[in-house]
Design a protein around this motif. Structure first.
Motif, PDB file in Angstrom:
ATOM      1  N   MET A   1     -39.548  80.631 -30.428  1.00  0.00           N
ATOM      2  CA  MET A   1     -39.186  81.759 -29.605  1.00  0.00           C
ATOM      3  C   MET A   1     -39.570  81.512 -28.145  1.00  0.00           C
ATOM      4  N   LEU A   2     -40.732  80.907 -27.934  1.00  0.00           N
ATOM      5  CA  LEU A   2     -41.171  80.646 -26.568  1.00  0.00           C
ATOM      6  C   LEU A   2     -40.177  79.757 -25.839  1.00  0.00           C
ATOM      7  N   THR A   3     -39.654  78.757 -26.522  1.00  0.00           N
ATOM      8  CA  THR A   3     -38.691  77.851 -25.897  1.00  0.00           C
ATOM      9  C   THR A   3     -37.451  78.612 -25.450  1.00  0.00           C
ATOM     10  N   LEU A   4     -36.997  79.552 -26.253  1.00  0.00           N
ATOM     11  CA  LEU A   4     -35.834  80.357 -25.883  1.00  0.00           C
ATOM     12  C   LEU A   4     -36.136  81.215 -24.646  1.00  0.00           C
ATOM     13  N   ILE A   5     -37.321  81.785 -24.595  1.00  0.00           N
ATOM     14  CA  ILE A   5     -37.715  82.592 -23.436  1.00  0.00           C
ATOM     15  C   ILE A   5     -37.809  81.710 -22.194  1.00  0.00           C
ATOM     16  N   GLU A   6     -38.440  80.531 -22.332  1.00  0.00           N
ATOM     17  CA  GLU A   6     -38.543  79.607 -21.197  1.00  0.00           C
ATOM     18  C   GLU A   6     -37.161  79.214 -20.688  1.00  0.00           C
ATOM     19  N   THR A   7     -36.246  78.971 -21.597  1.00  0.00           N
ATOM     20  CA  THR A   7     -34.879  78.603 -21.211  1.00  0.00           C
ATOM     21  C   THR A   7     -34.214  79.740 -20.438  1.00  0.00           C
ATOM     22  N   ALA A   8     -34.385  80.968 -20.898  1.00  0.00           N
ATOM     23  CA  ALA A   8     -33.797  82.123 -20.216  1.00  0.00           C
ATOM     24  C   ALA A   8     -34.394  82.293 -18.821  1.00  0.00           C
ATOM     25  N   GLU A  99     -39.956  64.237 -23.965  1.00  0.00           N
ATOM     26  CA  GLU A  99     -39.088  65.393 -23.711  1.00  0.00           C
ATOM     27  C   GLU A  99     -38.965  65.724 -22.227  1.00  0.00           C
ATOM     28  N   LYS A 100     -40.100  65.886 -21.597  1.00  0.00           N
ATOM     29  CA  LYS A 100     -40.120  66.425 -20.230  1.00  0.00           C
ATOM     30  C   LYS A 100     -39.902  65.378 -19.143  1.00  0.00           C
ATOM     31  N   ILE A 101     -40.436  64.184 -19.323  1.00  0.00           N
ATOM     32  CA  ILE A 101     -40.369  63.173 -18.279  1.00  0.00           C
ATOM     33  C   ILE A 101     -39.213  62.205 -18.542  1.00  0.00           C
ATOM     34  N   ARG A 112     -32.304  75.414 -28.876  1.00  0.00           N
ATOM     35  CA  ARG A 112     -30.985  75.304 -29.488  1.00  0.00           C
ATOM     36  C   ARG A 112     -30.018  74.488 -28.642  1.00  0.00           C
ATOM     37  N   SER A 113     -30.102  74.615 -27.345  1.00  0.00           N
ATOM     38  CA  SER A 113     -29.114  73.982 -26.477  1.00  0.00           C
ATOM     39  C   SER A 113     -29.569  72.605 -25.987  1.00  0.00           C
ATOM     40  N   VAL A 114     -28.587  71.832 -25.571  1.00  0.00           N
ATOM     41  CA  VAL A 114     -28.832  70.579 -24.870  1.00  0.00           C
ATOM     42  C   VAL A 114     -28.469  70.857 -23.418  1.00  0.00           C
ATOM     43  N   GLU A 115     -29.447  70.743 -22.528  1.00  0.00           N
ATOM     44  CA  GLU A 115     -29.262  71.098 -21.121  1.00  0.00           C
ATOM     45  C   GLU A 115     -28.966  69.835 -20.311  1.00  0.00           C
ATOM     46  N   LYS A 119     -29.434  67.464 -14.833  1.00  0.00           N
ATOM     47  CA  LYS A 119     -30.555  66.767 -15.450  1.00  0.00           C
ATOM     48  C   LYS A 119     -30.185  65.394 -15.995  1.00  0.00           C
ATOM     49  N   ILE A 120     -28.990  65.262 -16.488  1.00  0.00           N
ATOM     50  CA  ILE A 120     -28.641  64.064 -17.242  1.00  0.00           C
ATOM     51  C   ILE A 120     -28.640  62.799 -16.379  1.00  0.00           C
ATOM     52  N   GLY A 121     -28.357  62.916 -15.108  1.00  0.00           N
ATOM     53  CA  GLY A 121     -28.347  61.744 -14.218  1.00  0.00           C
ATOM     54  C   GLY A 121     -29.692  61.051 -14.138  1.00  0.00           C
TER      55      GLY A 121
END
Length: 182
Positions: A1-8, A99-101, A112-115, A119-121
């Motif tokens: 749930m936290l990940t979803l909130i962070e994404t929002a 994940e982050k770096i 749930r999503s791939v962002e 970011k992808i570059g």
């Protein structure tokens, strides 16, 4: 749930930036813990939830010196207990670095999503050396995060080796974030 909130929250912050307005919300995450029969105790996030650079710096600047102090005091039991915890935290930190770096937050566990937008570059910064470095740390410290057979128990690394690994990871994070995408 936290990940979803962070994404929002990140999406709201990005939208506000585009509109040149202050973000409508800020996220202040606290962890809830229990101690004995008392539940709902709030405290600052631990190493596992901190940003990778901050977590690596804390390990290097605070935790390793605390471990060295336990060695100086010949407190074997406390050292073993704390060192195992530090090795486990370090392994989680390496996973968070992936994940982050390394993946620039394109992929994240429990999201749930791939962002990819914006970011992808940054994935073009990844070298074979980065992969080898991360894979080596993940392998060496996996015993402290995953169950091990009784006939082959995990052996704690030498404090100098642990310190060198923490310092190397902290330096790698800093250098990787400064690196230009090729």
């Amino acid at each position: 749930m936290l990940t979803l909130i962070e994404t929002a929250v990140v999406r709201l912050e990005q939208q506000a930036k585009l509109e040149q307005a202050p973000p409508p919300v800020t996220l202040n995450v606290k962890a809830l813990r229990c101690l004995g029969n008392t539940v709902g105790i709030t405290h600052q996030l631990n190493m596992r939830e901190a940003k990778p650079q901050k977590a690596a710096n804390k390990l290097r600047d605070e935790t390793i010196p605390q471990l060295r102090k336990l060695i100086e005091q010949n407190d074997i039991d406390s050292y073993d207990e704390r060192a195992k915890s530090v090795c486990s935290d370090f392994r989680i930190l390496v996973e968070r670095c992936v994940e982050k770096i390394l993946f620039n937050d394109v992929l994240q566990r429990f999201r749930r999503s791939v962002e990819t937008k914006g970011k992808i570059g940054a994935l073009a910064k990844i070298t074979a050396g980065d992969c080898t470095f991360i894979d080596d740390l993940m392998t060496r410290y996996s015993a402290f995060e995953h169950s091990q057979p009784d006939e082959l128990p995990a052996v704690l690394p030498n404090i100098d080796d642990l310190q060198a690994d923490v310092e190397e990871l902290a330096t790698w994070i800093s250098n990787f974030e400064k690196r230009a995408a090729v």
